[in-house]
Write a protein that holds these residues in place. Structure first.
Motif, PDB file in Angstrom:
ATOM      1  N   GLU A  51     -11.359 -88.538  13.691  1.00 34.02           N
ATOM      2  CA  GLU A  51     -11.563 -89.008  15.061  1.00 34.02           C
ATOM      3  C   GLU A  51     -11.007 -90.412  15.297  1.00 34.02           C
ATOM      4  OE1 GLU A  51     -15.794 -86.970  16.237  1.00 34.02           O
ATOM      5  OE2 GLU A  51     -15.772 -88.295  14.478  1.00 34.02           O
ATOM      6  N   ALA A  52     -10.443 -91.026  14.263  1.00 36.40           N
ATOM      7  CA  ALA A  52      -9.965 -92.405  14.419  1.00 36.40           C
ATOM      8  C   ALA A  52      -8.549 -92.624  13.883  1.00 36.40           C
ATOM      9  CB  ALA A  52     -10.927 -93.363  13.713  1.00 36.40           C
ATOM     10  N   GLU A  53      -8.205 -91.969  12.795  1.00 38.39           N
ATOM     11  CA  GLU A  53      -6.994 -92.351  12.080  1.00 38.39           C
ATOM     12  C   GLU A  53      -5.703 -91.946  12.786  1.00 38.39           C
ATOM     13  OE1 GLU A  53      -7.542 -90.930   8.106  1.00 38.39           O
ATOM     14  OE2 GLU A  53      -8.976 -92.528   7.615  1.00 38.39           O
ATOM     15  N   LYS A  54      -5.725 -90.844  13.557  1.00 34.74           N
ATOM     16  CA  LYS A  54      -4.506 -90.482  14.289  1.00 34.74           C
ATOM     17  C   LYS A  54      -4.181 -91.535  15.344  1.00 34.74           C
ATOM     18  CE  LYS A  54      -1.972 -87.028  16.841  1.00 34.74           C
ATOM     19  NZ  LYS A  54      -1.914 -85.692  17.468  1.00 34.74           N
ATOM     20  N   PHE A  55      -5.218 -92.029  16.016  1.00 33.55           N
ATOM     21  CA  PHE A  55      -4.984 -93.071  17.024  1.00 33.55           C
ATOM     22  C   PHE A  55      -4.462 -94.341  16.353  1.00 33.55           C
ATOM     23  CE2 PHE A  55      -6.041 -94.085  21.514  1.00 33.55           C
ATOM     24  CZ  PHE A  55      -5.609 -95.406  21.518  1.00 33.55           C
ATOM     25  N   ALA A  56      -5.041 -94.686  15.204  1.00 38.35           N
ATOM     26  CA  ALA A  56      -4.607 -95.896  14.502  1.00 38.35           C
ATOM     27  C   ALA A  56      -3.119 -95.835  14.163  1.00 38.35           C
ATOM     28  CB  ALA A  56      -5.437 -96.090  13.239  1.00 38.35           C
ATOM     29  N   LYS A  57      -2.612 -94.636  13.855  1.00 37.82           N
ATOM     30  CA  LYS A  57      -1.203 -94.473  13.508  1.00 37.82           C
ATOM     31  C   LYS A  57      -0.284 -94.678  14.708  1.00 37.82           C
ATOM     32  CE  LYS A  57      -2.035 -91.390   9.592  1.00 37.82           C
ATOM     33  NZ  LYS A  57      -1.929 -90.008   9.057  1.00 37.82           N
ATOM     34  N   LYS A  58      -0.837 -94.660  15.901  1.00 39.64           N
ATOM     35  CA  LYS A  58      -0.043 -94.859  17.109  1.00 39.64           C
ATOM     36  C   LYS A  58       0.174 -96.339  17.413  1.00 39.64           C
ATOM     37  CE  LYS A  58      -1.709 -90.635  19.439  1.00 39.64           C
ATOM     38  NZ  LYS A  58      -0.427 -89.998  19.773  1.00 39.64           N
ATOM     39  N   LEU A  59      -0.559 -97.215  16.732  1.00 39.78           N
ATOM     40  CA  LEU A  59      -0.452 -98.643  16.990  1.00 39.78           C
ATOM     41  C   LEU A  59       0.757 -99.243  16.269  1.00 39.78           C
ATOM     42  CD1 LEU A  59      -4.190 -99.774  16.679  1.00 39.78           C
ATOM     43  CD2 LEU A  59      -2.967 -98.965  18.707  1.00 39.78           C
ATOM     44  N   THR A  60       1.202-100.396  16.745  1.00 43.67           N
ATOM     45  CA  THR A  60       2.319-101.123  16.145  1.00 43.67           C
ATOM     46  C   THR A  60       1.792-102.336  15.384  1.00 43.67           C
ATOM     47  OG1 THR A  60       3.727-100.445  18.006  1.00 43.67           O
ATOM     48  CG2 THR A  60       4.500-102.294  16.671  1.00 43.67           C
ATOM     49  N   ASP A  61       2.486-102.661  14.276  1.00 44.24           N
ATOM     50  CA  ASP A  61       2.172-103.858  13.472  1.00 44.24           C
ATOM     51  C   ASP A  61       0.695-103.879  13.069  1.00 44.24           C
ATOM     52  OD1 ASP A  61       4.803-104.763  13.779  1.00 44.24           O
ATOM     53  OD2 ASP A  61       4.322-105.741  15.679  1.00 44.24           O
ATOM     54  N   VAL A  62       0.255-102.799  12.446  1.00 40.07           N
ATOM     55  CA  VAL A  62      -1.160-102.644  12.106  1.00 40.07           C
ATOM     56  C   VAL A  62      -1.518-103.412  10.841  1.00 40.07           C
ATOM     57  CG1 VAL A  62      -2.957-100.994  11.460  1.00 40.07           C
ATOM     58  CG2 VAL A  62      -1.289-100.404  13.224  1.00 40.07           C
ATOM     59  N   LYS A  63      -2.631-104.109  10.893  1.00 38.55           N
ATOM     60  CA  LYS A  63      -3.244-104.661   9.688  1.00 38.55           C
ATOM     61  C   LYS A  63      -4.681-104.145   9.629  1.00 38.55           C
ATOM     62  CE  LYS A  63      -4.944-109.063  11.569  1.00 38.55           C
ATOM     63  NZ  LYS A  63      -5.019-110.519  11.354  1.00 38.55           N
ATOM     64  N   ILE A  64      -5.198-104.002   8.441  1.00 38.40           N
ATOM     65  CA  ILE A  64      -6.529-103.421   8.248  1.00 38.40           C
ATOM     66  C   ILE A  64      -7.507-104.500   7.793  1.00 38.40           C
ATOM     67  CG2 ILE A  64      -7.894-101.751   6.941  1.00 38.40           C
ATOM     68  CD1 ILE A  64      -5.387-100.030   6.718  1.00 38.40           C
ATOM     69  N   GLU A  65      -8.633-104.560   8.458  1.00 37.09           N
ATOM     70  CA  GLU A  65      -9.708-105.458   8.054  1.00 37.09           C
ATOM     71  C   GLU A  65     -10.976-104.633   7.850  1.00 37.09           C
ATOM     72  OE1 GLU A  65     -10.233-108.705  10.757  1.00 37.09           O
ATOM     73  OE2 GLU A  65      -8.256-109.570  10.333  1.00 37.09           O
ATOM     74  N   LYS A  66     -11.820-105.071   6.929  1.00 41.23           N
ATOM     75  CA  LYS A  66     -13.072-104.373   6.657  1.00 41.23           C
ATOM     76  C   LYS A  66     -14.244-105.337   6.780  1.00 41.23           C
ATOM     77  CE  LYS A  66     -11.039-100.892   3.587  1.00 41.23           C
ATOM     78  NZ  LYS A  66     -11.068-100.260   2.247  1.00 41.23           N
ATOM     79  N   ASN A 261     -22.479 -71.310  24.966  1.00 39.65           N
ATOM     80  CA  ASN A 261     -21.695 -70.160  25.435  1.00 39.65           C
ATOM     81  C   ASN A 261     -20.912 -69.488  24.316  1.00 39.65           C
ATOM     82  OD1 ASN A 261     -19.506 -71.851  24.997  1.00 39.65           O
ATOM     83  ND2 ASN A 261     -19.141 -72.255  27.170  1.00 39.65           N
ATOM     84  N   GLY A 262     -21.266 -69.827  23.071  1.00 42.24           N
ATOM     85  CA  GLY A 262     -20.630 -69.165  21.932  1.00 42.24           C
ATOM     86  C   GLY A 262     -19.312 -69.763  21.498  1.00 42.24           C
ATOM     87  N   GLY A 263     -18.958 -70.929  22.005  1.00 37.07           N
ATOM     88  CA  GLY A 263     -17.686 -71.551  21.624  1.00 37.07           C
ATOM     89  C   GLY A 263     -17.685 -71.999  20.173  1.00 37.07           C
ATOM     90  N   LYS A 264     -16.753 -71.489  19.373  1.00 40.35           N
ATOM     91  CA  LYS A 264     -16.701 -71.753  17.936  1.00 40.35           C
ATOM     92  C   LYS A 264     -16.076 -73.113  17.631  1.00 40.35           C
ATOM     93  CE  LYS A 264     -18.477 -67.746  17.002  1.00 40.35           C
ATOM     94  NZ  LYS A 264     -19.888 -67.659  16.557  1.00 40.35           N
ATOM     95  N   TYR A 265     -16.482 -73.688  16.502  1.00 40.11           N
ATOM     96  CA  TYR A 265     -16.034 -75.020  16.096  1.00 40.11           C
ATOM     97  C   TYR A 265     -14.540 -75.063  15.833  1.00 40.11           C
ATOM     98  CZ  TYR A 265     -15.540 -79.239  13.238  1.00 40.11           C
ATOM     99  OH  TYR A 265     -15.139 -80.443  12.721  1.00 40.11           O
ATOM    100  N   ASN A 266     -13.881 -76.067  16.416  1.00 43.52           N
ATOM    101  CA  ASN A 266     -12.452 -76.267  16.212  1.00 43.52           C
ATOM    102  C   ASN A 266     -12.191 -77.759  15.964  1.00 43.52           C
ATOM    103  OD1 ASN A 266      -9.698 -76.423  16.217  1.00 43.52           O
ATOM    104  ND2 ASN A 266      -9.410 -75.715  18.317  1.00 43.52           N
ATOM    105  N   PRO A 267     -12.003 -78.166  14.693  1.00 41.11           N
ATOM    106  CA  PRO A 267     -11.808 -79.580  14.385  1.00 41.11           C
ATOM    107  C   PRO A 267     -10.522 -80.168  14.953  1.00 41.11           C
ATOM    108  CG  PRO A 267     -11.392 -78.234  12.439  1.00 41.11           C
ATOM    109  CD  PRO A 267     -11.974 -77.325  13.480  1.00 41.11           C
ATOM    110  N   ALA A 268      -9.551 -79.307  15.284  1.00 47.30           N
ATOM    111  CA  ALA A 268      -8.275 -79.791  15.825  1.00 47.30           C
ATOM    112  C   ALA A 268      -8.440 -80.458  17.183  1.00 47.30           C
ATOM    113  CB  ALA A 268      -7.276 -78.639  15.915  1.00 47.30           C
ATOM    114  N   THR A 269      -9.578 -80.220  17.836  1.00 46.29           N
ATOM    115  CA  THR A 269      -9.817 -80.855  19.141  1.00 46.29           C
ATOM    116  C   THR A 269      -9.855 -82.373  19.032  1.00 46.29           C
ATOM    117  OG1 THR A 269     -12.203 -80.577  18.797  1.00 46.29           O
ATOM    118  CG2 THR A 269     -11.078 -78.878  20.072  1.00 46.29           C
ATOM    119  N   ALA A 270     -10.193 -82.904  17.848  1.00 49.36           N
ATOM    120  CA  ALA A 270     -10.262 -84.356  17.654  1.00 49.36           C
ATOM    121  C   ALA A 270      -8.903 -85.009  17.889  1.00 49.36           C
ATOM    122  CB  ALA A 270     -10.770 -84.680  16.250  1.00 49.36           C
ATOM    123  N   GLU A 271      -7.831 -84.352  17.442  1.00 53.56           N
ATOM    124  CA  GLU A 271      -6.490 -84.905  17.625  1.00 53.56           C
ATOM    125  C   GLU A 271      -6.090 -84.893  19.089  1.00 53.56           C
ATOM    126  OE1 GLU A 271      -3.382 -83.449  15.203  1.00 53.56           O
ATOM    127  OE2 GLU A 271      -4.411 -83.864  13.311  1.00 53.56           O
TER     128      GLU A 271
END
Length: 291
Positions: A51-66, A261-271
């Motif tokens: 839910e986060a890493e695909k968006f992070a890959k869209k950024l420019t000049d990324v640095k990571i802080e923790k 309504n019976g909608g089955k789990y689809n993890p691809a929706t996160a992207e």
């Protein structure tokens, strides 16, 4: 000559200080301060890596802080500062992450996004809910039952933790606390909703709690009594902390399943949701730059 130049420079600096004290500030200073305010970063939150890493890959000049267990991807989008935060799952993680991010990075706005489970049978897997309201459905007070009288969750009532500093028995606390989505962020989300083609985009109420509801009757109870469109485990905590700091906030959640309504789990929706939120952020940045 050199001493003369030094005196002139000193006089000019002193004059600027006196002018500022007197209430007059040069236009160049005001413009610089305006630009500084406008360039406070936009914070995008996502609980899990998907839910986060695909968006992070869209950024420019990324640095990571923790900070602790929290990861912040710091970069730019359309030459504007944007931070993607991997909050971890749950209300406590999200509250702590939001407070740290606000204190450390001073965001101008926060979008909490990711997957969710449907409460509204009219919504399908892949549909997106814009959080016109966000609500904590885990803040509840049970009925007064004695020994061997069992438990009846259908009679539990809301408890507004922000209504009073006193006991939970305060009558002022016996109501639902909704956090309203920021109107400017919501306007940007609505402006680009036709770009999303994997489902419909609607305004609704996002419910949050540290509880996985898998009982249809309980899901329906929240849908009827709280007006919930979807449920997840983070948004209301982020909204509460953002509200405390006066920071703009909006939840954007895609349905990854819908038991009503019976909608089955689809993890691809996160992207797909991150792709849509990317367009929302681009539009919001354009509104900031136009001010």
């Amino acid at each position: 000559m050199r001493e003369y130049v030094k005196k002139i420079a000193s006089f000019a600096t002193s004059g600027l200080v006196v002018a500022c004290i007197a209430g007059w500030v040069p236009a160049t200073v005001l413009a610089a301060e305006k630009e500084k305010i406008e360039e406070r970063p936009i914070l995008i939150q996502g609980p899990m890596p998907i839910e986060a890493e695909k968006f992070a890959k869209k950024l420019t000049d990324v640095k990571i802080e923790k900070s602790g267990s929290f990861v912040f991807y710091i970069g730019t989008l359309d030459n504007y500062p944007v931070i993607v935060s991997k909050t971890g799952k749950g209300m406590e993680n999200t509250a702590a992450n939001t407070a740290i991010a606000i204190e450390k990075y001073h965001p101008i706005a926060i979008i909490n996004q990711g997957t969710s489970g449907g409460h509204d049978p009219d919504l399908n897997v892949g549909d997106i809910v814009l959080g016109k309201r966000t609500v904590n459905t885990g803040s509840l007070k049970s009925g007064d039952l004695g020994k061997n009288q069992g438990s009846n969750p259908m009679t539990w009532g809301p408890m507004d933790l922000m209504a009073s500093e006193g006991s939970g028995s305060d009558p002022n606390a016996k109501k639902i606390r909704y956090y309203e989505g920021d109107k400017d962020l919501l306007a940007s989300a609505i402006a680009v909703k036709n770009i999303y083609t994997k489902g419909k985009v609607v305004e609704g109420t996002i419910a949050s709690s540290d509880f996985w509801n898998d009982e249809i009757d309980r899901i329906n109870w929240f849908h009827v009594n709280y007006g919930s469109s979807v449920e997840e485990m983070e948004g209301a905590a982020g909204a509460q902390i953002a509200s405390a700091y006066g920071v703009k906030f909006l939840g954007i959640r895609v349905l990854s399943n819908n038991k009503s309504n019976g909608g089955k789990y689809n993890p691809a929706t996160a992207e797909g949701n991150q792709d849509y939120v990317y367009e929302v952020v681009k539009h919001y940045i354009s509104t900031l730059k136009s001010k």
